[in-house]
Design an enzyme around this catalytic site. Structure first.
Site, PDB file in Angstrom:
ATOM      1  N   GLY A 239       0.823  -1.204   0.000  1.00 43.97           N
ATOM      2  CA  GLY A 239       0.000   0.000   0.000  1.00 43.97           C
ATOM      3  C   GLY A 239       0.853   1.248   0.000  1.00 43.97           C
ATOM      4  O   GLY A 239       1.984   1.252  -0.497  1.00 43.97           O
ATOM      5  N   SER A 240       0.331   2.307   0.576  1.00 45.39           N
ATOM      6  CA  SER A 240       0.973   3.615   0.500  1.00 45.39           C
ATOM      7  C   SER A 240       2.119   3.768   1.483  1.00 45.39           C
ATOM      8  O   SER A 240       2.191   3.068   2.503  1.00 45.39           O
ATOM      9  CB  SER A 240      -0.064   4.719   0.763  1.00 45.39           C
ATOM     10  OG  SER A 240      -0.453   4.714   2.127  1.00 45.39           O
ATOM     11  N   GLU A 259       5.631  -3.461   0.776  1.00 49.09           N
ATOM     12  CA  GLU A 259       5.745  -3.105  -0.644  1.00 49.09           C
ATOM     13  C   GLU A 259       4.967  -1.814  -0.803  1.00 49.09           C
ATOM     14  O   GLU A 259       3.738  -1.814  -0.787  1.00 49.09           O
ATOM     15  CB  GLU A 259       5.194  -4.231  -1.528  1.00 49.09           C
ATOM     16  CG  GLU A 259       5.658  -4.151  -2.975  1.00 49.09           C
ATOM     17  CD  GLU A 259       4.906  -3.107  -3.787  1.00 49.09           C
ATOM     18  OE1 GLU A 259       5.467  -1.994  -3.990  1.00 49.09           O
ATOM     19  OE2 GLU A 259       3.782  -3.380  -4.196  1.00 49.09           O
ATOM     20  N   LEU A 260       5.701  -0.702  -0.928  1.00 46.94           N
ATOM     21  CA  LEU A 260       5.078   0.608  -0.854  1.00 46.94           C
ATOM     22  C   LEU A 260       5.059   1.299  -2.213  1.00 46.94           C
ATOM     23  O   LEU A 260       5.038   0.654  -3.249  1.00 46.94           O
ATOM     24  CB  LEU A 260       5.813   1.444   0.201  1.00 46.94           C
ATOM     25  CG  LEU A 260       5.885   0.798   1.587  1.00 46.94           C
ATOM     26  CD1 LEU A 260       6.692   1.653   2.540  1.00 46.94           C
ATOM     27  CD2 LEU A 260       4.499   0.522   2.140  1.00 46.94           C
ATOM     28  N   CYS A 293       1.945   0.549  -8.552  1.00 46.44           N
ATOM     29  CA  CYS A 293       3.132   1.076  -7.856  1.00 46.44           C
ATOM     30  C   CYS A 293       4.287   1.342  -8.812  1.00 46.44           C
ATOM     31  O   CYS A 293       5.109   2.217  -8.562  1.00 46.44           O
ATOM     32  CB  CYS A 293       3.584   0.105  -6.768  1.00 46.44           C
ATOM     33  SG  CYS A 293       2.410  -0.051  -5.413  1.00 46.44           S
ATOM     34  N   GLU A 387       4.407  10.408  -5.758  1.00 42.33           N
ATOM     35  CA  GLU A 387       3.710   9.350  -6.491  1.00 42.33           C
ATOM     36  C   GLU A 387       2.323   9.845  -6.884  1.00 42.33           C
ATOM     37  O   GLU A 387       1.522  10.222  -6.030  1.00 42.33           O
ATOM     38  CB  GLU A 387       3.587   8.086  -5.638  1.00 42.33           C
ATOM     39  CG  GLU A 387       2.918   6.944  -6.382  1.00 42.33           C
ATOM     40  CD  GLU A 387       2.763   5.691  -5.534  1.00 42.33           C
ATOM     41  OE1 GLU A 387       2.733   4.584  -6.106  1.00 42.33           O
ATOM     42  OE2 GLU A 387       2.674   5.819  -4.291  1.00 42.33           O
TER      43      GLU A 387
END
Length: 483
Positions: A239-240, A259-260, A293, A387
């Site tokens: 996520g963020s 996992e950003l 992502c 992002e």
């Protein structure tokens, strides 16, 4: 005689809680409306921190059984789920379209990838072993039988995002369960029915380990309870960056796999195949409405080919079909919700206020934000530094490789970067120069194969996904000495 075959079959849209292997329903439910047409497409029970605590207690008991289960059973479990998912391919793809408006052609691909991840994980389980260690290698040692083995961590808490509501489930729960753990899953609130249907395949399997998988629904309260509990040994989150930071503060002493976000970039060298680069960059920037992502956000273009590439990319972008996600040939549908649409418009307006120019896009097509290319973008603009997570890509003219790689690395993110070039020297240098978890030569940074290690550096995360590497995340090394 067969009139019952003519009756309309009513398919439930209700996701249910799994407290271990037991389905639980609640009167209080939240509706999920389609981002495309606003219709109610699913409902999910309203959960709270007490539900998480109960699920963890069940998982803790189940983890003791799971750890002792034979490996062949767990392999058969994953293979069975893969086979059942293959049979349910169209239904699952349609559910993904309903809940997140991913175009049908890509929803089918996601189902296919999920099946592959299950089967890859089953194969990797065969190689999940330790090795012997020569303890007499030093004068202070002595000859023994020494080795290490990998053992399950116990309980794993998993939190997944909306953009790949099925395949990212598989990347977490398949290796976690396959390694012999129990799992408590909180799927994205945007796709509860997708998660419920997938989890049900695990729980209904004849090879299932009783109570090894629980599913709860919710947002911040439930997520905080998942992370802060003392029961799980590993938290796996996609996520963020903002939520990732909160998780690291709440988790305490446990393994955290994150996992950003990303700010994926590519360099178009003057030696590049412009036709190939423009076609692939249009795909990488606008696939899944830019909600990836590793969505291509920054394109650094050599000044000698800037005009040629800009025109080619604009032409490719204009050819993409934007519309109903249910149409077979639709490339791009709507963003996940109106807030995301509003943020996309704000990104564009902010860039224009700072001097950037729209080359293509910046409008709506059938309620979807059109794929947009920005030019005259400078390094300090927010649209470059942060992002975006929307169908927006920026072109930046550079003098050459040295300037491009410096600008690419000048980011707090480092998930995946790429380069388009026919210069072997630049290719080899790029592999070492790019500060990222993954690099791609002559394709987009959006390229990911599920078998590869996947994850980033800097703010893009900690740890790696991919069946082999996730199995390592979800196991502990136990050292053994026999004297």
């Amino acid at each position: 005689m067969f009139d019952f075959l003519k009756k309309k079959v009513l398919v439930s849209k209700d996701a249910k809680i799994f407290m271990g292997s037991m389905e639980v329903q609640r009167e209080a439910k939240e509706q999920r409306r389609s981002p495309f047409n606003g219709k109610v497409v699913s409902t999910a029970p309203v959960c709270n921190a007490d539900d998480v605590a109960q699920a963890y207690e069940i998982a803790l008991m189940a983890s003791k059984v799971s750890a002792l289960s034979p490996l062949h059973q767990r392999i058969a479990w994953l293979e069975d789920v893969a086979s059942k998912l293959q049979e349910a391919r169209e239904d699952m793809a349609k559910t993904i379209v309903d809940e997140i408006a991913k175009p049908l052609q890509f929803a089918r691909i996601e189902v296919d990838r999920c099946i592959e991840v299950l089967r890859l994980t089953a194969k990797e389980l065969v190689a999940l072993h330790g090795e012997t260690i020569p303890t007499d290698v030093t004068p202070s040692g002595k000859k023994t039988v020494a080795f290490f083995k990998r053992v399950p961590v116990g309980v794993v808490g998993c939190i997944t995002p909306f953009n790949f509501p099925l395949n990212l489930l598989a990347h977490k729960i398949a290796p976690a369960l396959g390694a012999g753990n129990a799992v408590v899953l909180k799927p994205t609130p945007e796709a509860p029915l997708t998660a419920y249907k997938f989890a049900k395949l695990f729980i209904d399997s004849p090879f299932a380990i009783k109570d090894a998988l629980s599913v709860v629904y919710g947002d911040a309260e439930v997520g905080s309870a998942i992370v802060s509990s003392s029961i799980p040994r590993v938290i796996s989150f996609t996520g963020s960056v903002g939520v990732g930071k909160i998780i690291t503060q709440l988790a305490g002493i446990k393994k955290v796999s994150l996992e950003l976000g990303g700010n994926a970039a590519t360099f178009i060298d003057k030696s590049a195949d412009i036709a190939l680069a423009s076609k692939r960059c249009a795909f990488g920037a606008f696939y899944n409405s830019g909600q990836v992502c590793i969505s291509l956000q920054r394109i650094y273009v050599h000044k000698d080919v800037y005009d040629e590439f800009s025109k080619a990319l604009a032409d490719e972008t204009k050819s993409l079909k934007v519309g109903s996600p249910y149409d077979e040939d639709t490339f791009m549908g709507p963003l996940i919700d109106k807030d995301a649409l509003h943020r996309a418009k704000e990104w564009i307006q902010s860039a224009k206020d700072e001097g950037a120019v729209v080359l293509v896009g910046d409008d709506e097509i059938e309620g979807s934000f059109a794929p947009t290319i920005m030019i005259d973008v400078t390094d300090e603009m927010s649209i470059i530094c942060q992002e975006v997570f929307a169908p927006i890509v920026s072109l930046i003219k550079v003098d050459g490789y040295e300037e491009a790689i410096e600008k690419m690395n000048d980011s707090p993110y480092g998930l995946q970067f790429s380069i388009f070039t026919n210069d072997l020297h630049h290719s080899m240098r790029f592999i070492d120069d790019a500060v990222a978890g993954g690099v791609v030569i002559n394709d987009i940074p959006t390229l990911r194969f599920d078998i590869q290690p996947y994850g980033g550096v800097k703010l893009s995360g900690v740890g790696r996904e991919g069946p082999k590497w996730a199995l390592e995340e979800f196991t502990e090394v136990k050292s053994v000495i026999i004297c």
